[in-house]
Design a protein around this motif. Structure first.
Motif, PDB file in Angstrom:
ATOM      1  N   LYS A  14       0.834  -1.198   0.000  1.00  0.00           N
ATOM      2  CA  LYS A  14       0.000   0.000   0.000  1.00  0.00           C
ATOM      3  C   LYS A  14       0.876   1.257   0.000  1.00  0.00           C
ATOM      4  O   LYS A  14       0.593   2.218  -0.706  1.00  0.00           O
ATOM      5  N   LEU A  15       1.938   1.246   0.821  1.00  0.00           N
ATOM      6  CA  LEU A  15       2.842   2.390   0.907  1.00  0.00           C
ATOM      7  C   LEU A  15       3.515   2.640  -0.433  1.00  0.00           C
ATOM      8  O   LEU A  15       3.571   3.777  -0.914  1.00  0.00           O
ATOM      9  N   ILE A  16       4.012   1.589  -1.059  1.00  0.00           N
ATOM     10  CA  ILE A  16       4.681   1.732  -2.354  1.00  0.00           C
ATOM     11  C   ILE A  16       3.704   2.278  -3.396  1.00  0.00           C
ATOM     12  O   ILE A  16       4.057   3.154  -4.189  1.00  0.00           O
ATOM     13  N   ALA A  17       2.471   1.804  -3.364  1.00  0.00           N
ATOM     14  CA  ALA A  17       1.457   2.284  -4.315  1.00  0.00           C
ATOM     15  C   ALA A  17       1.143   3.757  -4.075  1.00  0.00           C
ATOM     16  O   ALA A  17       1.023   4.538  -5.032  1.00  0.00           O
ATOM     17  N   ALA A  18       1.044   4.169  -2.807  1.00  0.00           N
ATOM     18  CA  ALA A  18       0.759   5.572  -2.489  1.00  0.00           C
ATOM     19  C   ALA A  18       1.925   6.467  -2.913  1.00  0.00           C
ATOM     20  O   ALA A  18       1.717   7.553  -3.462  1.00  0.00           O
ATOM     21  N   LEU A  19       3.141   6.016  -2.660  1.00  0.00           N
ATOM     22  CA  LEU A  19       4.310   6.800  -3.059  1.00  0.00           C
ATOM     23  C   LEU A  19       4.387   6.921  -4.580  1.00  0.00           C
ATOM     24  O   LEU A  19       4.722   7.976  -5.116  1.00  0.00           O
ATOM     25  N   LYS A  20       4.088   5.840  -5.262  1.00  0.00           N
ATOM     26  CA  LYS A  20       4.109   5.839  -6.730  1.00  0.00           C
ATOM     27  C   LYS A  20       3.089   6.842  -7.260  1.00  0.00           C
ATOM     28  O   LYS A  20       3.358   7.559  -8.219  1.00  0.00           O
ATOM     29  N   ARG A  21       1.954   6.930  -6.601  1.00  0.00           N
ATOM     30  CA  ARG A  21       0.900   7.885  -6.987  1.00  0.00           C
ATOM     31  C   ARG A  21       1.406   9.326  -6.839  1.00  0.00           C
ATOM     32  O   ARG A  21       1.048  10.205  -7.609  1.00  0.00           O
ATOM     33  N   MET A  22       2.274   9.565  -5.843  1.00  0.00           N
ATOM     34  CA  MET A  22       2.835  10.904  -5.603  1.00  0.00           C
ATOM     35  C   MET A  22       4.102  11.135  -6.418  1.00  0.00           C
ATOM     36  O   MET A  22       4.736  12.180  -6.300  1.00  0.00           O
ATOM     37  N   GLY A  23       4.524  10.142  -7.212  1.00  0.00           N
ATOM     38  CA  GLY A  23       5.700  10.297  -8.051  1.00  0.00           C
ATOM     39  C   GLY A  23       7.000  10.045  -7.305  1.00  0.00           C
ATOM     40  O   GLY A  23       8.048  10.551  -7.688  1.00  0.00           O
ATOM     41  N   LEU A  24       6.949   9.276  -6.238  1.00  0.00           N
ATOM     42  CA  LEU A  24       8.130   8.988  -5.421  1.00  0.00           C
ATOM     43  C   LEU A  24       8.371   7.486  -5.345  1.00  0.00           C
ATOM     44  O   LEU A  24       7.485   6.693  -5.659  1.00  0.00           O
ATOM     45  N   THR A  25       9.576   7.151  -4.921  1.00  0.00           N
ATOM     46  CA  THR A  25       9.877   5.743  -4.637  1.00  0.00           C
ATOM     47  C   THR A  25      10.234   5.632  -3.168  1.00  0.00           C
ATOM     48  O   THR A  25      10.521   6.627  -2.499  1.00  0.00           O
ATOM     49  N   ILE A  26      10.252   4.428  -2.660  1.00  0.00           N
ATOM     50  CA  ILE A  26      10.552   4.210  -1.249  1.00  0.00           C
ATOM     51  C   ILE A  26      11.996   4.568  -0.917  1.00  0.00           C
ATOM     52  O   ILE A  26      12.320   4.899   0.222  1.00  0.00           O
ATOM     53  N   GLU A  27      12.879   4.578  -1.930  1.00  0.00           N
ATOM     54  CA  GLU A  27      14.278   4.935  -1.713  1.00  0.00           C
ATOM     55  C   GLU A  27      14.473   6.442  -1.568  1.00  0.00           C
ATOM     56  O   GLU A  27      15.517   6.894  -1.117  1.00  0.00           O
ATOM     57  N   GLN A  28      13.475   7.249  -1.961  1.00  0.00           N
ATOM     58  CA  GLN A  28      13.600   8.701  -1.913  1.00  0.00           C
ATOM     59  C   GLN A  28      13.099   9.319  -0.611  1.00  0.00           C
ATOM     60  O   GLN A  28      13.280  10.508  -0.391  1.00  0.00           O
ATOM     61  N   VAL A  29      12.458   8.530   0.235  1.00  0.00           N
ATOM     62  CA  VAL A  29      11.829   9.090   1.430  1.00  0.00           C
ATOM     63  C   VAL A  29      12.308   8.369   2.685  1.00  0.00           C
ATOM     64  O   VAL A  29      12.807   7.245   2.623  1.00  0.00           O
ATOM     65  N   GLN A  30      12.164   9.075   3.818  1.00  0.00           N
ATOM     66  CA  GLN A  30      12.443   8.491   5.127  1.00  0.00           C
ATOM     67  C   GLN A  30      11.362   8.961   6.089  1.00  0.00           C
ATOM     68  O   GLN A  30      10.729   9.995   5.878  1.00  0.00           O
ATOM     69  N   PHE A  31      11.191   8.218   7.168  1.00  0.00           N
ATOM     70  CA  PHE A  31      10.216   8.578   8.181  1.00  0.00           C
ATOM     71  C   PHE A  31      10.939   9.239   9.344  1.00  0.00           C
ATOM     72  O   PHE A  31      12.000   8.801   9.761  1.00  0.00           O
ATOM     73  N   ASP A  32      10.355  10.314   9.848  1.00  0.00           N
ATOM     74  CA  ASP A  32      10.983  11.106  10.900  1.00  0.00           C
ATOM     75  C   ASP A  32      10.043  11.219  12.090  1.00  0.00           C
ATOM     76  O   ASP A  32       8.862  11.501  11.928  1.00  0.00           O
ATOM     77  N   HIS A  33      10.593  10.985  13.292  1.00  0.00           N
ATOM     78  CA  HIS A  33       9.831  11.191  14.524  1.00  0.00           C
ATOM     79  C   HIS A  33       9.857  12.675  14.849  1.00  0.00           C
ATOM     80  O   HIS A  33      10.916  13.292  14.861  1.00  0.00           O
ATOM     81  N   ASN A  34       8.688  13.240  15.104  1.00  0.00           N
ATOM     82  CA  ASN A  34       8.608  14.659  15.429  1.00  0.00           C
ATOM     83  C   ASN A  34       7.724  14.858  16.648  1.00  0.00           C
ATOM     84  O   ASN A  34       6.534  14.598  16.557  1.00  0.00           O
ATOM     85  N   PRO A  35       8.268  15.227  17.797  1.00  0.00           N
ATOM     86  CA  PRO A  35       9.654  15.563  18.095  1.00  0.00           C
ATOM     87  C   PRO A  35      10.530  14.312  18.147  1.00  0.00           C
ATOM     88  O   PRO A  35      10.023  13.192  18.243  1.00  0.00           O
ATOM     89  N   ALA A  36      11.832  14.531  18.102  1.00  0.00           N
ATOM     90  CA  ALA A  36      12.781  13.415  18.114  1.00  0.00           C
ATOM     91  C   ALA A  36      12.576  12.582  19.379  1.00  0.00           C
ATOM     92  O   ALA A  36      12.198  13.104  20.429  1.00  0.00           O
ATOM     93  N   LEU A  37      12.824  11.285  19.283  1.00  0.00           N
ATOM     94  CA  LEU A  37      12.595  10.389  20.415  1.00  0.00           C
ATOM     95  C   LEU A  37      13.410  10.779  21.642  1.00  0.00           C
ATOM     96  O   LEU A  37      12.933  10.693  22.770  1.00  0.00           O
ATOM     97  N   ALA A  38      14.639  11.232  21.438  1.00  0.00           N
ATOM     98  CA  ALA A  38      15.494  11.586  22.571  1.00  0.00           C
ATOM     99  C   ALA A  38      15.020  12.853  23.279  1.00  0.00           C
ATOM    100  O   ALA A  38      15.441  13.120  24.401  1.00  0.00           O
TER     101      ALA A  38
END
Length: 136
Positions: A14-38
């Motif tokens: 599902k994630l790959i399909a959603a990213l493909k719809r936005m013109g992105l690949t899974i290699e181009q994005v990262q997930f970020d915790h906000n605020p940082a865990l520390a």
């Protein structure tokens, strides 16, 4: 007539399909915790952070360059600073926490009647300027 039950689509697909719809690949994005865990406080009952580490409301999808900038800070040709970045903020919190603990330890020692550890410092000695004799 019975219908065959289909398997559920995996979340990764599902994630790959959603990213493909936005013109992105899974290699181009990262997930970020906000605020940082520390930077999050710890819940003493659960041992998890507040908000929880994997709370989807506090995880953002960022491009790799955006994520690196948020994590490590801005960098130019001559000036590299971590001010305002996640690692800069984490370092600041650690410094302040250490200073607060040291101040708390000194205050408790003072309340218990212990003499504070003070190092006497002397003013630095410096020679007077040498004058040249007149007429020589």
């Amino acid at each position: 007539m019975t219908r065959a039950v289909r398997k559920k689509i995996p979340d990764k697909v599902k994630l790959i399909a959603a990213l493909k719809r936005m013109g992105l690949t899974i290699e181009q994005v990262q997930f970020d915790h906000n605020p940082a865990l520390a930077l999050r406080p710890i819940n003493p009952l659960t041992g998890d952070t507040i908000p929880p580490a994997n709370d989807p409301d506090h995880i953002e999808l960022l491009m790799i360059t955006e994520h690196q900038k948020k994590t490590y800070g801005k960098s130019g040709e001559k000036v590299v600073t971590t001010a305002g970045s996640d690692i800069g903020n984490i370092a600041k919190v650690r410094r302040l926490t250490q200073q607060q603990e040291e101040a708390r330890r000194r205050m408790l020692a003072k309340d218990q009647g212990e003499k504070p550890e003070c190092t006497k410092s002397k003013w630095p000695k410096r020679p007077f300027p040498k004058r040249q004799k007149k007429g020589t």
